[in-house]
Design an enzyme around this catalytic site. Structure first.
Site, PDB file in Angstrom:
ATOM      1  CG  HIS A 150       6.498  -2.226  -3.289  1.00  0.00           C
ATOM      2  ND1 HIS A 150       7.563  -1.993  -2.253  1.00  0.00           N
ATOM      3  CD2 HIS A 150       5.815  -0.928  -4.206  1.00  0.00           C
ATOM      4  CE1 HIS A 150       6.525  -0.421  -2.201  1.00  0.00           C
ATOM      5  NE2 HIS A 150       5.879  -0.183  -3.009  1.00  0.00           N
ATOM      6  NE  ARG A 208       8.337   7.137  -2.829  1.00  0.00           N
ATOM      7  CZ  ARG A 208       6.836   7.254  -4.163  1.00  0.00           C
ATOM      8  NH1 ARG A 208       5.919   6.496  -3.795  1.00  0.00           N
ATOM      9  NH2 ARG A 208       7.836   6.629  -5.874  1.00  0.00           N
ATOM     10  CE  LYS A 244       2.433   6.260 -12.995  1.00  0.00           C
ATOM     11  NZ  LYS A 244       2.547   5.896 -11.628  1.00  0.00           N
TER      12      LYS A 244
HETATM   13  C1  HEM Z   1       3.226   1.090  -5.401  1.00  0.00           C
HETATM   14  C2  HEM Z   1       2.587   0.718  -1.003  1.00  0.00           C
HETATM   15  C3  HEM Z   1       7.466   3.263   0.513  1.00  0.00           C
HETATM   16  C4  HEM Z   1       7.596   3.298  -4.775  1.00  0.00           C
HETATM   17  C5  HEM Z   1       2.645   0.731  -4.323  1.00  0.00           C
HETATM   18  C6  HEM Z   1       1.558  -0.070  -4.326  1.00  0.00           C
HETATM   19  C7  HEM Z   1       1.726  -0.304  -2.966  1.00  0.00           C
HETATM   20  C8  HEM Z   1       2.038   0.635  -2.447  1.00  0.00           C
HETATM   21  C9  HEM Z   1       0.022  -0.916  -2.108  1.00  0.00           C
HETATM   22  C10 HEM Z   1       1.011  -0.742  -5.466  1.00  0.00           C
HETATM   23  C11 HEM Z   1       0.719  -1.876  -5.540  1.00  0.00           C
HETATM   24  C12 HEM Z   1      -0.099  -2.955  -6.546  1.00  0.00           C
HETATM   25  O1  HEM Z   1       0.421  -1.874  -7.632  1.00  0.00           O
HETATM   26  O2  HEM Z   1      -0.509  -3.693  -5.635  1.00  0.00           O
HETATM   27  C13 HEM Z   1       3.283   1.038   0.022  1.00  0.00           C
HETATM   28  C14 HEM Z   1       3.634   1.351   1.636  1.00  0.00           C
HETATM   29  C15 HEM Z   1       5.199   2.179   1.632  1.00  0.00           C
HETATM   30  C16 HEM Z   1       5.597   2.621   0.098  1.00  0.00           C
HETATM   31  C17 HEM Z   1       3.013   0.801   2.076  1.00  0.00           C
HETATM   32  C18 HEM Z   1       5.593   1.962   3.455  1.00  0.00           C
HETATM   33  C19 HEM Z   1       6.424   1.727   2.934  1.00  0.00           C
HETATM   34  C20 HEM Z   1       6.986   2.905  -1.630  1.00  0.00           C
HETATM   35  C21 HEM Z   1       8.728   3.817  -1.919  1.00  0.00           C
HETATM   36  C22 HEM Z   1       9.110   4.154  -2.673  1.00  0.00           C
HETATM   37  C23 HEM Z   1       7.873   3.561  -3.477  1.00  0.00           C
HETATM   38  C24 HEM Z   1       9.554   4.686  -0.336  1.00  0.00           C
HETATM   39  C25 HEM Z   1      10.132   4.683  -2.901  1.00  0.00           C
HETATM   40  C26 HEM Z   1      10.737   4.383  -4.263  1.00  0.00           C
HETATM   41  C27 HEM Z   1       6.514   2.760  -5.436  1.00  0.00           C
HETATM   42  C28 HEM Z   1       6.309   3.208  -6.889  1.00  0.00           C
HETATM   43  C29 HEM Z   1       5.324   2.436  -7.115  1.00  0.00           C
HETATM   44  C30 HEM Z   1       4.545   1.976  -5.785  1.00  0.00           C
HETATM   45  C31 HEM Z   1       6.851   3.423  -8.392  1.00  0.00           C
HETATM   46  C32 HEM Z   1       4.096   2.201  -8.017  1.00  0.00           C
HETATM   47  C33 HEM Z   1       3.070   2.930  -8.061  1.00  0.00           C
HETATM   48  C34 HEM Z   1       2.844   3.819  -9.918  1.00  0.00           C
HETATM   49  O3  HEM Z   1       3.606   3.203 -10.844  1.00  0.00           O
HETATM   50  O4  HEM Z   1       1.226   4.167  -9.873  1.00  0.00           O
HETATM   51  N1  HEM Z   1       3.232   0.675  -3.121  1.00  0.00           N
HETATM   52  N2  HEM Z   1       5.086   1.406  -0.568  1.00  0.00           N
HETATM   53  N3  HEM Z   1       6.619   3.166  -2.216  1.00  0.00           N
HETATM   54  N4  HEM Z   1       5.304   2.031  -4.736  1.00  0.00           N
HETATM   55 FE1  HEM Z   1       5.045   2.050  -2.633  1.00  0.00          FE
END
Ligand code: HEM
Length: 344
Positions: free
Chosen positions: A194, A224, A318
């Site tokens: 993250h 979510r 984004k």
């Molecule tokens: C973004 C994976 C769970 C919140 C991301 C990214 C990945 C990812 C790969 C993109 C990061 C990048 O820019 O390279 C995962 C995986 C999860 C998980 C594998 C499973 C365990 C969560 C949970 C939350 C969360 C539970 C709860 C708050 C976010 C947010 C972003 C993000 C806020 C930015 C998204 C955006 O603005 O487009 N996540 N995530 N993630 N994740 Fe997760």
């Protein structure tokens, strides 16, 4: 019937993807308020209203057959979109069981699963698959269990091992992602993968989310939403292929924005798996053009306000800061300033 699926639509090249009126109505519009900021937005993944994308554990919709064809195409060009470290095979079987049981229970007209001890018989009618195999014996399937089942299920999937009070992304099928790479992230821990996200670390969002997930119980999945913006209905917006899709963002105009700009919504669910104790993370992607979104007046008003007021760091992360003025200009035509109510 099998006519419930679009068979020939494409998510690249000539982009024949479209949503039916029914798909527009059930589109998971992700904004409960007129503004947006990151939060620990998780709720129990319980069955929702009939017809909604939450009706079943996994949503199978009109794009199923075409999305599976698109996945096969992406994998042909780049096999590294599907990877599983050796110790994750058991989690792959857990995921296969979860998907097969859910599909067969929720869509008996399309899928069936018959078990006789470890001798399983899987039928997938839309994809014309009829497979007998031995559960937990990899040699009886044409490929590993995670790859086998995720070639038959919409959305991306990652599998996280849990150890040392952390989660480790150590397997996945990732072909419909919002600009991140499994090949780059594999082996990382929760805060590491993250790392690129702005603001959320300082806000404590990831500390709290991880703490919550470490306690996730089998049989009590959560969900979510996440969202971003994509020009043209492209499923594979990967860093690997950025040279192919990135430049398209510069060709948006006042005239074509309604058709070409899409809101991209991810319905993310999290399941504790019973044998491996891993966490499965399905990421289901829904695309809807601005033109189709503004047919729902309350969505149009709210989307205008969210896009207009989103902090610059988020619009940059984004990937739409450059096109934001065009987007706000287009959407403002549909915002009469009326108050909106909380919720969807
Ligand atoms: C973004 C994976 C769970 C919140 C991301 C990214 C990945 C990812 C790969 C993109 C990061 C990048 O820019 O390279 C995962 C995986 C999860 C998980 C594998 C499973 C365990 C969560 C949970 C939350 C969360 C539970 C709860 C708050 C976010 C947010 C972003 C993000 C806020 C930015 C998204 C955006 O603005 O487009 N996540 N995530 N993630 N994740 Fe997760």
């Amino acid at each position: 019937s099998l006519d419930d699926f679009f068979h020939d639509e494409t998510f690249f090249g000539d982009y024949t993807f479209k949503n039916s009126p029914r798909a527009i109505k059930r589109f998971p519009f992700p904004f409960p308020e007129d503004d947006y900021m990151y939060s620990v937005n998780m709720e129990p993944h319980v069955p929702g209203r009939p017809g909604s994308v939450f009706e079943h554990t996994f949503d199978v919709d009109e794009h199923y057959v075409a999305e599976m064809r698109d996945r096969a195409r992406v994998l042909r060009d780049d096999p590294l979109r599907c990877q599983s470290l050796p110790h994750m095979t058991l989690a792959g079987w857990d995921l296969l069981e979860l998907i097969m049981e859910s599909f067969a229970r929720d869509y008996p007209q399309w899928f069936s699963l018959t078990k006789n001890g470890n001798q399983w018989h899987w039928i997938n009618r839309p994809l014309n698959i009829d497979q007998k195999f031995t559960f937990l014996d990899e040699s009886t399937l044409p490929c590993g269990p995670m790859e086998y089942i995720t070639r038959q299920a919409q959305g991306d999937f990652t599998l996280q091992d849990q150890r040392n009070d952390n989660l480790w992304i150590e397997a996945g099928m990732v072909t419909t992602q919002a600009d991140w790479s499994l090949d780059f992230d594999i082996g990382m821990s929760f805060h590491e993968w993250h790392a690129p996200v702005p603001k959320a670390h300082e806000m404590g969002v990831f500390d709290r989310a991880l703490k919550f997930l470490l306690q996730l119980q089998h049989g009590a999945p959560v969900r979510r939403f996440n969202w971003t913006m994509t020009v043209d209905p492209l499923l594979d917006t990967s860093p690997e292929n950025y040279p192919k899709w990135g430049p398209g963002k510069t060709t948006l105009t006042k005239e074509n924005i309604g058709q070409r700009q899409h809101l991209r919504v991810e319905l993310q669910t999290l399941f504790r798996l019973p044998r491996s104790n891993a966490i499965a993370f399905p990421i289901r992607c829904y695309l809807c053009s601005f033109e189709d979104l503004v047919t729902q007046p309350k969505w149009a008003r709210r989307l205008h306000r969210v896009v207009r007021d989103l902090p610059d760091e988020l619009a940059t992360y984004k990937g739409f800061i450059r096109n934001r003025p065009l987007m706000v200009d287009y959407l403002s035509q549909f915002d009469d300033g009326a108050p909106t109510s909380p919720g969807w």
